[in-house]
Design an enzyme around this catalytic site. Structure first.
Site, short mmCIF file in Angstrom:
data_model
loop_
_atom_site.label_atom_id
_atom_site.label_comp_id
_atom_site.label_asym_id
_atom_site.label_seq_id
_atom_site.Cartn_x
_atom_site.Cartn_y
_atom_site.Cartn_z
N THR A 230 0.76 -0.87 -0.11
CA THR A 230 -0.35 -0.18 0.50
C THR A 230 0.85 0.88 -0.10
OG1 THR A 230 -0.21 0.28 2.44
CG2 THR A 230 -1.38 -1.62 1.53
N ASP A 231 0.61 2.42 -0.81
CA ASP A 231 1.03 3.45 -0.30
C ASP A 231 0.54 3.87 1.27
OD1 ASP A 231 2.42 5.78 -0.91
OD2 ASP A 231 1.86 6.36 -3.29
N TRP A 232 1.80 5.23 2.19
CA TRP A 232 1.92 6.03 3.28
C TRP A 232 0.82 6.20 4.09
CZ3 TRP A 232 5.57 2.59 1.96
CH2 TRP A 232 6.52 2.37 1.96
#
Length: 228
Positions: free
Chosen positions: A56-58
């Site tokens: 996932t992105d942050w």
């Protein structure tokens, strides 16, 4: 990354934050891409044959702590708890959570899956992600040769020749768009004023508190050593 039918080109991908509106033709969900089972499982893995890690992105599983502070990007799943977001992302095909070092919600998500699907199912799902992650480590030889060659590292890191080449590459990448008033090239021995910059207190990219500061926007020692 360009994907073609049956291609397994990349070792890892990171879906972007946004909602790919009305692209989900299977579940009809409008949720952030890390939560979208159609994009990750149906499209990326089944249609295009991707076998690598999906991270996932942050911060996509975070809650928004307060107005005007570092918030969440859990778009489309804001009503879910942090644990429920982890569970949904895992079931959507994600293998790793960017910006999350807390195992708690992951363990809770596992237990949630055991309650819904049984332990055998969830163990298989977690082992599936474990295999994807470990393959990347095996492929670069970190298990067979996990130790650095210190002598080689000393020769490479900070090598003056490499640093000079890198600096020259940066200089060549600078593009002058306008010099109508003939500011450049600069005259010899001129005085340049570098004002300090005030930055208010805020939360940084990872959600940590950054205090207010008043400082130079560049390292002033470096500026003083520049010769024109």
């Amino acid at each position: 990354m360009k994907l073609e039918g049956g291609t397994k080109m990349a070792s890892a991908v990171m879906p972007y934050y946004t909602i790919s509106y009305n692209l989900d033709t299977v579940n009809k969900e409008n949720v952030g891409n890390s939560y979208n089972a159609y994009l990750i499982n149906n499209l990326l893995r089944e249609t295009y044959g991707f076998e690598g890690v999906a991270c996932t992105d942050w911060g996509v599983t975070n809650d928004n702590p307060a107005v005007n502070s570092f918030g969440t990007t859990s778009w489309g799943v804001e009503s879910l708890t942090v644990t429920e977001r982890h569970y949904k992302a895992i079931m959507a095909g994600m293998d790793q959570f960017g910006g999350n070092n807390d195992k708690g919600p992951v363990v809770e998500a596992y237990n949630m899956g055991v309650a819904e699907h049984g332990e055998e199912f969830m163990r298989k799902r977690f082992e599936q992600s474990a295999v994807r992650l470990l393959k990347n480590i095996f492929r670069v030889g970190l298990f067979e040769n996990p130790y650095l060659n210190v002598e080689e590292s000393v020769k490479t890191v900070g090598n003056p020749e490499f640093m000079k080449a890198g600096y020259e590459a940066q200089l060549k990448s600078v593009v002058l768009l306008k010099n109508k008033d003939k500011t450049l090239p600069l005259q010899k021995e001129i005085t340049v004023y570098v004002p300090k910059k005030f930055t208010p207190a805020r939360r940084n990219f990872f959600g940590g508190e950054t205090p207010a500061s008043l400082d130079y926007p560049v390292k002033i020692d470096i500026v003083k050593n520049i010769s024109v």
